[in-house]
Design an enzyme around this catalytic site. Sequence first.
Site, PDB file in Angstrom:
ATOM      1  N   LYS A  86       0.873  -1.344  -0.096  1.00  0.00           N
ATOM      2  CA  LYS A  86       0.160  -0.089  -0.103  1.00  0.00           C
ATOM      3  C   LYS A  86       0.807   1.142  -0.020  1.00  0.00           C
ATOM      4  O   LYS A  86       1.824   1.419   0.710  1.00  0.00           O
ATOM      5  CB  LYS A  86      -0.770   0.012   1.087  1.00  0.00           C
ATOM      6  N   SER A 107      -9.532   1.678   3.089  1.00  0.00           N
ATOM      7  CA  SER A 107      -8.385   2.487   2.292  1.00  0.00           C
ATOM      8  C   SER A 107      -7.703   1.637   1.633  1.00  0.00           C
ATOM      9  O   SER A 107      -7.016   2.195   0.638  1.00  0.00           O
ATOM     10  CB  SER A 107      -7.672   3.600   3.249  1.00  0.00           C
ATOM     11  N   SER A 122      -9.870  -0.738   7.158  1.00  0.00           N
ATOM     12  CA  SER A 122      -9.166  -0.320   5.889  1.00  0.00           C
ATOM     13  C   SER A 122      -8.564  -1.695   5.522  1.00  0.00           C
ATOM     14  O   SER A 122      -8.012  -1.605   4.178  1.00  0.00           O
ATOM     15  CB  SER A 122      -8.057   0.845   6.156  1.00  0.00           C
TER      16      SER A 122
END
Length: 532
Positions: free
Chosen positions: A104, A185, A209
Site C-alpha cells: 500500500k 482505504s 481499511s
Amino acid sequence: MFRELTFSAALATLALTGQAMAQPLSPFASGAEQQEAMAAGTLTSEALVRDYLARISALDRGGPKLNSVIALNPHALADARKLDAERKAGHVRGPLHGIPVLLKDNIEADDGVATTAGSLALKDNVTGRDATIVRRLTAAGAVIIGKANLSEWANFRSTRSISGWTAIGGLVRNPYSLDRSACGSSAGSGAAVAAGLATEAIGTETDGSVTCPAASNGVVGLKPTVGLVSRTFVVPISPEQDTPGPMTRTVRDAAAVLGVIAGSDPADPWTKEADAHKADYLAGLKADALKGARIGVLRMTAGRSPQTDAIFEEQLATLRKAGAVLVEVRGLEDSTLNAIAGNESEALRVEFKASLNAYLASTPAKVKTRTLEQLIAFNAREPRETPLFGQEIFEQAAKAPAITDEPYLQKRAAARKMAREALDKMLQDNNVEALVGPSTGPAFMVDPIDGARALGSYSTLPAVAGYPHLTVPMGDVSGLPVNLSLIGPAWSEARLLALGYAFEQATHARINPQFLPNIGARPEFAKAYDPR
C-alpha cells in the site's frame, strides 16, 4: 478475454523442461502453489514477476483500467533474478522466496519510488528508507513489485470521501464490477490481489481499511492485534489503532506473510510484546480446526442485505457440519456502538494531527508541506486534490488539542475500555473463542454525488479494542463477493487463522473476477433488462 490471460513465461518454462503439455499456473495461483512450481523447476521468480508486470499493463493501465497500482518497483526483475540465483545455489529463504508482493502506498520502501499516501503533496517523498515490515519481507525473499493505490491519506481527509480515490492514482475499480467500490482505504491492495496482479499485498488498517477492501474484493484480509506488526515508516493516522496486515487469496498465504512481518521493533514501542506473542502461523493450519470450536454468532448487520444474510446462514450450517459449536451472541446496543465510535472519532483527530506532523517533519527537504496546516493550504490551492470532495477531517484535526490534553486522554481511554469490555464480555459470557458475522454486504456503487452507502460492518469494535479481525470469502451475491469475519481476543491470530483456514477448506468459496462493466452485464440480468 481478461479471465484467459495466463502466464506465458511459465508456459515457456514448462516447455523448456519437457512438460509443454502441463497446465501453466493461473495468475490466481496461491503463493504456496507458486512456491511448489519454483521448487520443481517449472517456474522462476523472474518469470512470475515479468508476467505480473505484463498483467498490470494489460488490466490496470489498460483494459478495464483498475487503477489499483500507483507505481512499480524499478528493480523488481533484478531482485527476482537474484533470488532465482539463490534458489539455484540451494538457498531458499522460506515460503515467500521469490513471491511478488505489493505495498500500500503509505508504506515506505527504499526503491527510488515516492511514498505518497495518494497525495500530490508527497509526490517527492522519496525517503530512501525501508519500513521495518519491508525489510522483513525482502529478507524473507519477497519481491516488492510496486505500490498499491489507496484512499487518499488512508481515507482520513474528508467526511464525504470516495473510497479508493487519490489525486495521484485516480479511482480504484472493483474487478468484479467496475462501477462498484473496492472499499478503502487499502482498495488497491484488495483489488490487485483479487485481479491476479500480484500474489500478495500489504494493507493498513485503522478501522476497516484492511477488512472492508478484502471483503469487497473477495480476498483474505487480516487486521492483526495492534502491536504485533511494526508501523515504523508507515504514514500514520493513530498509534492507538494503526496496523499493517496481509491481503491474499488464501488463508495459508496470509499466515505465511504474517509470520514474516510480525515481531517486535525497537523503533515502535507499541510492539514490545510482539515477539512474546508471535507464533508459527503456518504450523497451526489444520483442516479440522473447527471441530469442537465454540464460536459466537453476531447478527448486528442482519436485514441490511438479505442476500448476504442467506449466504451467512448457509455457511453457519457449514461451520456446524465441520464440528463447530455455534452460540447465538447478543450484539451491542446502538447507543453503545455510537458512544464508542464518537469517542474514537474525536481521539483519531488528535492522534492524526500529532502523528502526521511528526511524520512530515521526517520527510526529505523536497517535500514542502511539512505540517498539517501547510497540507490544508496545499490542498486549498491545488484543484486536482479536491474535484470530488474536500478536507473536512483535516480542518477538524488542525483544531484538535495536543495529544497530552486530558479530555482527549479520557475519550481515548473510554473508547478503548468500552470496546474491549464489549468484546471480552461477548467472548467470555458465551464461552466462545471467536465471533463470526458477515464482514459487510456486497460492494456498493461508486457515487460521486451522494457518496458511499455501505451496509455496515464489524470493524470498529476490534479496531478500537486493538484486537485481531480476519475476513475470509464465504460466497457471492450475483457475482459480487461477500466475506465472513472472525474476531478474537488480543494475540489470537494463530487461532483465527486456523479457524479461517478450516472454513476456507470446507467451502472454497472464493471466485475469480470477470471484470464486468456492471453487474447488469451478467446474462441473467442483461436478458431481463432487454427481453426483446
